[in-house]
Design an enzyme around this catalytic site. Structure first.
Site, mmCIF file in Angstrom:
data_model
loop_
_atom_site.group_PDB
_atom_site.id
_atom_site.type_symbol
_atom_site.label_atom_id
_atom_site.label_comp_id
_atom_site.label_asym_id
_atom_site.label_seq_id
_atom_site.Cartn_x
_atom_site.Cartn_y
_atom_site.Cartn_z
ATOM 1 C CG ASP A 91 -10.898 -42.459 26.097
ATOM 2 O OD1 ASP A 91 -10.232 -42.423 27.161
ATOM 3 O OD2 ASP A 91 -10.371 -42.669 24.985
ATOM 4 C CD GLU A 156 -5.009 -44.801 27.013
ATOM 5 O OE1 GLU A 156 -3.891 -45.311 26.986
ATOM 6 O OE2 GLU A 156 -6.032 -45.429 26.634
HETATM 7 N N1 BES Z 1 -4.918 -49.315 29.776
HETATM 8 C C1 BES Z 1 -4.388 -49.506 28.476
HETATM 9 C C2 BES Z 1 -2.893 -49.672 28.470
HETATM 10 C C3 BES Z 1 -2.391 -50.987 28.984
HETATM 11 C C4 BES Z 1 -2.915 -52.169 28.529
HETATM 12 C C5 BES Z 1 -1.361 -51.005 29.861
HETATM 13 C C6 BES Z 1 -2.440 -53.364 29.002
HETATM 14 C C7 BES Z 1 -0.864 -52.195 30.339
HETATM 15 C C8 BES Z 1 -1.424 -53.386 29.914
HETATM 16 C C9 BES Z 1 -4.755 -48.310 27.629
HETATM 17 O O1 BES Z 1 -6.064 -47.870 27.819
HETATM 18 C C10 BES Z 1 -4.665 -48.684 26.176
HETATM 19 O O2 BES Z 1 -5.403 -49.525 25.760
HETATM 20 N N2 BES Z 1 -3.794 -48.036 25.439
HETATM 21 C C11 BES Z 1 -3.746 -48.191 24.029
HETATM 22 C C12 BES Z 1 -3.023 -46.993 23.500
HETATM 23 C C13 BES Z 1 -3.228 -46.734 22.040
HETATM 24 C C14 BES Z 1 -4.667 -46.656 21.661
HETATM 25 C C15 BES Z 1 -2.500 -45.478 21.651
HETATM 26 C C16 BES Z 1 -3.038 -49.470 23.674
HETATM 27 O O3 BES Z 1 -2.115 -49.914 24.371
HETATM 28 O O4 BES Z 1 -3.433 -50.070 22.674
HETATM 29 MN MN MN Z 2 -6.516 -47.645 29.789
HETATM 30 MN MN MN Z 3 -7.377 -49.257 26.666
#
Ligand code: BES
Ligand code: MN
Ligand code: MN
Length: 458
Positions: A91, A156
């Protein structure tokens, strides 16, 4: 170094353009998990991923959930070999604002060695590196050097709640020795990283309701509580001038960095490069901490969206009937999102002004994580990165969140290897998201090498 057979490496070199066209195919599918008008496409992306595994001869299931499907696939089981689970997500975030994109978000476009599209780095491109490395092994050697399970979800970006439920109900389906995730970033160009910590998150929507309808601000202003005024003042009370979050007991379980870790952060800090990256001429945050610490190892508070009253052209003297904000805290390990929610609610109840009815909606929450660095899997990862990227990794914590990582630790008792091939300027969640194709291919190679390195751990 690099125990992978030469023919695997050759296959990877020879199939660069096929790997890229597969990536572009997946990037064309607008699998925006938050947007229900995209549900058919989100389903199509799950099917696309499942088809990849079926073609590799993996036992593949597309598991329906209350939300988007989970794709679970496993390679033919080999006795006496370790089992690695690769986690990723198909996603993507909504692509807006659309007019800021140079090329349309779901029409992948290659410029300067980068592919531009929503999901390029987060996480389709990064996730695909592991599928392609498995393909290279299977097509050349007939089998993998270990057992692989792929767990690729479609929620995710909206908190992984259905995957969390699935794992609670079927932990045996994904029993493994360790998890590999490529959904983070390198520290900089030519500086591959192993990420050993992620922040958690607690996300809310606060809705304030005042008078029964919008009012003339001249006739009623000054006497009737304005929900927009109330909202801004309540949100402002969440943080003080020193950058300290004011929810009661918020820092109770926050553990400061060790001196050694702080020195590590210091060594990797580059304030000017950071300011250039985001296009600012100054930064602020919690007093007493460096920018890198504030981003990766300290909690934070951000308003993610806020609206009320008149948004059209010109001026309108209105006292709005309601005001809404979406906001979130990033959390560090040991902070409990549920306890924070309870304390936040009590705090707001104590400060909400008369004449306002409040609704606080609790969206997803996830704790922060740190993973142990003294493990043979980390050493294997470092060797694989050195082979695939030509340089040893640095060890970093990152500020983003991957909600399911704490579940892997708590429910399966396994550590996650966070091996990111992205760059900080890949524009994750922003317009013009990109992924460097050289990093994509280096990721495939590193991944292929990692399977050999992990299989070789005795
Ligand atoms: N890939 C990211 C997480 C991430 C971003 C890790 C930058 C390290 C550096 C992931 O897809 C993401 O965006 N996670 C969300 C989680 C939330 C929607 C629960 C986030 O971090 O905002
Ligand atoms: Mn991600
Ligand atoms: Mn993300």
């Amino acid at each position: 170094m690099g125990k992978m057979p030469a023919e695997v490496d050759q296959y990877i070199k020879a199939h660069r353009s096929e790997f890229e066209s597969d990536l572009f195919e997946l990037l064309k599918i607008p699998s925006v998990s938050a947007d229900s008008s995209c549900d058919a496409d989100t389903e199509a992306a799950a099917q696309w991923v499942a088809d990849q595994f079926t073609e590799l001869g993996f036992a593949t299931e597309k598991i329906e959930t209350a939300g988007h499907p989970i794709v679970l696939a496993r390679s033919a089981y080999q006795e006496n070999s370790p089992t690695v689970m690769v986690y990723g997500h198909y996603d993507v975030q909504p692509p807006d604002p659309l007019d800021e994109w140079t090329s349309p978000p779901f029409e992948p476009s290659v410029r300067d060695g980068n592919v531009y599209a929503r999901g390029a780095t987060d996480d389709k491109g990064q996730m695909l590196t592991h599928i392609k490395s498995a393909e290279a092994w299977i097509k050349t050697c007939g089998k993998l050097p270990l057992n692989l399970i792929f767990l690729v979800e479609g929620e995710e970006e909206v908190g992984s709640e259905n995957l969390d439920k699935y794992i609670a109900e079927h932990p045996e389906k994904i029993a493994c020795d360790c998890v590999v995730i490529s959904d983070t970033s390198q520290h900089g160009p030519g500086q591959p990283a192993i990420t050993y910590g992620l922040r958690g998150i607690a996300y809310y929507e606060l809705r304030l309701f005042g008078p029964s309808q919008d009012l003339h601000s001249g006739t009623f202003g000054g006497a009737v509580t304005n929900p927009a005024n109330a909202l801004t003042s309540m949100l402002a009370k969440l943080i003080d001038g020193e950058g300290k979050i004011q929810v009661p007991d918020f820092y109770e379980s926050v553990v400061p960095l060790t001196t050694r870790e702080r020195e590590g952060f210091q060594a990797l800090s580059n304030e000017q490069r950071f300011q250039d990256l985001v296009g600012v001429t100054g930064t602020t945050g919690e007093s007493g901490f460096s920018t890198l610490e504030r981003r990766c190892a300290r909690p934070s508070f951000d308003i993610n969206g806020i609206w009320s009253g008149y948004q059209g052209e010109g001026a309108k003297t209105v006292l709005p009937a309601k005001a809404v904000a979406k906001f979130s805290f990033r959390l560090v390990p040991n902070q409990d999102p549920e306890q924070i929610s309870r304390n936040l609610k009590t705090f707001f109840e104590s400060i909400v002004p008369p004449g306002i009815r409040m609704e606080l909606i609790d969206f997803h929450g996830a704790p922060g994580v740190v993973v142990p660095l003294d493990s043979p899997y980390i050493e294997a990862s470092a060797r694989a990165i050195e082979h695939g990227f030509g340089t040893a990794p640095v060890y970093i914590r990152e500020g983003g969140s991957i909600p399911i990582v704490s579940t892997f630790a708590d429910k399966l008792g396994v550590e996650s290897l966070l091996l990111g091939w992205g760059q900080n300027d890949d524009n994750m969640h922003s317009p013009n998201e990109k992924f460097n194709l050289a990093d994509f291919h280096r990721g495939v190679r590193t991944s292929a090498c990692l399977w050999a390195e992990i299989a070789g751990i005795v």
